[in-house]
Design a protein around this motif. Structure first.
Motif, short mmCIF file in Angstrom:
data_model
loop_
_atom_site.label_atom_id
_atom_site.label_comp_id
_atom_site.label_asym_id
_atom_site.label_seq_id
_atom_site.Cartn_x
_atom_site.Cartn_y
_atom_site.Cartn_z
N GLU A 55 -5.12 20.28 9.44
CA GLU A 55 -4.78 21.70 9.47
C GLU A 55 -3.27 21.91 9.57
N VAL A 56 -2.63 21.10 10.40
CA VAL A 56 -1.17 21.18 10.53
C VAL A 56 -0.52 20.86 9.19
N ASN A 57 -0.96 19.79 8.55
CA ASN A 57 -0.38 19.41 7.27
C ASN A 57 -0.60 20.48 6.21
N ALA A 58 -1.78 21.10 6.21
CA ALA A 58 -2.08 22.15 5.24
C ALA A 58 -1.14 23.34 5.43
N LYS A 59 -0.86 23.68 6.68
CA LYS A 59 0.07 24.79 6.95
C LYS A 59 1.46 24.47 6.42
N ALA A 72 1.43 22.00 15.77
CA ALA A 72 1.64 20.63 16.23
C ALA A 72 1.97 20.60 17.72
N SER A 73 2.78 21.56 18.16
CA SER A 73 3.12 21.64 19.58
C SER A 73 1.89 21.90 20.43
N GLU A 74 1.02 22.74 19.95
CA GLU A 74 -0.20 23.06 20.69
C GLU A 74 -1.11 21.84 20.80
N ILE A 75 -1.19 21.07 19.73
CA ILE A 75 -2.01 19.85 19.76
C ILE A 75 -1.44 18.87 20.78
N PHE A 76 -0.11 18.74 20.80
CA PHE A 76 0.50 17.84 21.77
C PHE A 76 0.21 18.30 23.19
N ARG A 77 0.38 19.59 23.45
CA ARG A 77 0.15 20.08 24.81
C ARG A 77 -1.32 19.92 25.22
N LYS A 78 -2.21 20.16 24.27
CA LYS A 78 -3.64 20.11 24.57
C LYS A 78 -4.11 18.71 24.89
#
Length: 223
Positions: A55-59, A72-78
């Motif tokens: 999803e990040v790559n598609a964006k 990407a930041s949200e994935i890292f935090r999560k």
């Protein structure tokens, strides 16, 4: 792809001169190949959550670089912060030891890079120095190991702020003047700033029963 990796410096991405030859340009495989050689921690997180990585790559491929960066930041935090905060004493301590090595190398060869390192935005100028590059790669690998170690563990309560303050002032010997300096780093020489920052990760000076707690608290304090 390089532009996106540069934009993601704040969550630990780092652009690389290496371009994967076995992945289709613009594919998530290209992104993952870049991450494998530039940031083991983010690569490990994305490997565990490939649907979200796609999803990040598609964006990004759609031209929404800022949206991709936020995702990407949200994935890292999560996932990343949760795992790092649950890492074992040994793996958390190793990260701080390796951070100390980075500060040592930067202090010797590229003092202004110490603040870059704290901000997760270490520059290519710094990484062109062999000793800095090697220390940074070892630090990145220690982070990856801590993530792998912590991702399946139960949450560990974070060290209380009052206890951290006691460690910093009593064990590490940080002074009020040094704390003020960190609030206004632009007012001090880079080499002096390096010394203050190095002191904060001097894990061997921390009382042994508190080392793991202090190290874990530091793993997520600047992510």
């Amino acid at each position: 792809m390089k532009n996106f990796l540069l934009l993601c410096a704040g969550v630990g991405f780092l652009a690389s001169a290496a371009i994967a030859q076995d992945a289709m340009p613009g594919s998530v495989e290209e992104l993952m190949n870049d991450l494998a050689s530039t940031n083991p921690l983010l690569h490990a997180i994305f490997m565990d959550h490939m649907d979200e990585a796609r999803e990040v790559n598609a964006k990004f491929q759609a031209g929404d670089e800022e949206v991709a960066l936020t995702a990407a930041s949200e994935i890292f935090r999560k996932y990343g912060q949760a795992a790092l905060s649950a890492a074992s004493d040994a793996s958390a301590i190793e990260v701080l030891k390796r951070a100390g090595d980075v500060f040592d190398a930067l202090g010797d060869h590229y003092p202004r890079g110490c603040m870059e390192f704290v901000r997760n935005d270490i520059s290519s100028q710094a990484l062109n120095i062999p000793s800095v590059n090697e220390a940074y790669r070892q630090y990145q690998e220690a982070e990856r190991v801590a993530y792998e170690d912590g991702k399946l563990r139960k949450p560990i309560p974070r060290m209380e702020i009052a206890d951290m303050y006691q460690v910093v002032t009593e064990d590490l010997g940080e002074t009020k003047a040094e704390r003020q300096t960190l609030l206004h780093p632009e007012n001090v020489l880079a080499i002096e700033l390096c010394a203050i920052l190095r002191k904060k990760v001097n894990i061997s000076a921390v009382r042994e029963p508190l080392r793991g707690q202090y190290a874990r608290a530091n793993l997520t304090s600047n992510k």
